[in-house]
Design an enzyme around this catalytic site. Structure first.
Site: not given
Length: 266
Positions: A81, A192
């Protein structure tokens, strides 16, 4: 945590954590290059997205997930992440110096390395773009290429909700991405971990434009493998590893979606 938890225990699984489902794109690559390994993936969908929260809260959530994984027994950790990496990886390495730990960052370096002089767009969450770690990464390569950050607030939610195509996604790309695309746009960095799951539809949306799409999954997975090898923790036997998926939401539908994402085409 005692050091003997990490040791040279090759048969322990490798831990993965993310604020939701996005890190599965990195896990998918790790499974491909380390097929003999077992993995535990924890998606903190109950608290997603991390990117809208204060840094202290992000750290607290990240530490809690990592502690959970350590209690189950892991030999390495991937913080899959971008937001959690920026907020917590450096601290985690200080807390657990014997544990191989990797984070993730937008694949700007490989984009610049493969560049032929065209524009590079970096699609990322607004929080990632604001963070000091991202800005420092951008600064390293600012003089080598035309790099433009594209804030994509709300895009990760398409993946969390299982929406990988359709008119709403097209409308999102038209509004948030197309204003940045020029004739000389050469590469789009999927900055992302959620975004690689939208790659097939984005490629279709871009049509005949000669734009390459890249992400950091491969580089992160190879670095994880390297760190495990240095510690002598890689399994060498001929076996097919087991992937265990857990999610803080307690939703079986979310678990099922996670396994489906692991099988999605690249």
């Amino acid at each position: 945590m005692s050091n003997d938890l990490y040791g040279s225990r090759k048969n322990l699984p490798i831990g993965f954590m993310d604020s939701g489902l996005g890190g599965l794109s990195v896990l998918r690559e790790a499974v491909r290059i380390m097929p003999a390994e077992d993995f535990i993936y924890f998606g903190d969908s109950l608290h997603a997205p991390y990117g809208t929260k204060e840094q202290s809260v992000i750290r607290e959530l990240t530490f809690a997930v990592v502690e959970n994984l350590l209690k189950q027994g892991i030999k390495g950790l991937a913080v899959a992440c971008n937001t959690a990496t920026s907020a917590a990886v450096r601290l985690l390495r200080g807390m657990y110096p014997d544990l191989p730990i990797v984070g993730i960052e937008p694949a700007i370096k490989p984009a610049v390395t493969s560049s032929h002089g065209g524009r590079i767009l970096v699609m990322a969450t607004p929080m990632t773009i604001q963070q000091e770690k991202y800005q420092a990464l951008l600064e390293q390569y600012r003089d080598q290429a035309d790099i433009v950050s594209v804030p994509c607030g709300g895009l990760m939610e398409f993946v969390e909700q299982g929406r990988f195509g359709g008119e709403q996604l097209d409308a999102y790309f038209r509004k948030h991405l197309m204003p940045f695309i020029t004739e000389d746009t050469e590469t789009i960095v999927l900055g992302c971990t959620h975004y690689p799951f939208l790659r097939p539809h984005l490629q279709e949306f871009l049509g005949e434009r000669p734009i390459q799409l890249i992400d950091g999954s491969y580089g992160t997975s190879m670095e994880l493998k390297r760190r495990l090898k240095v510690k002598g923790l890689l399994r060498k036997e001929d076996r097919k590893g087991i992937v265990t998926i857990q999610n803080s939401s307690g939703s079986q539908a979310m678990i099922d979606r996670s396994y489906e994402l692991l099988e999605m085409p690249y």
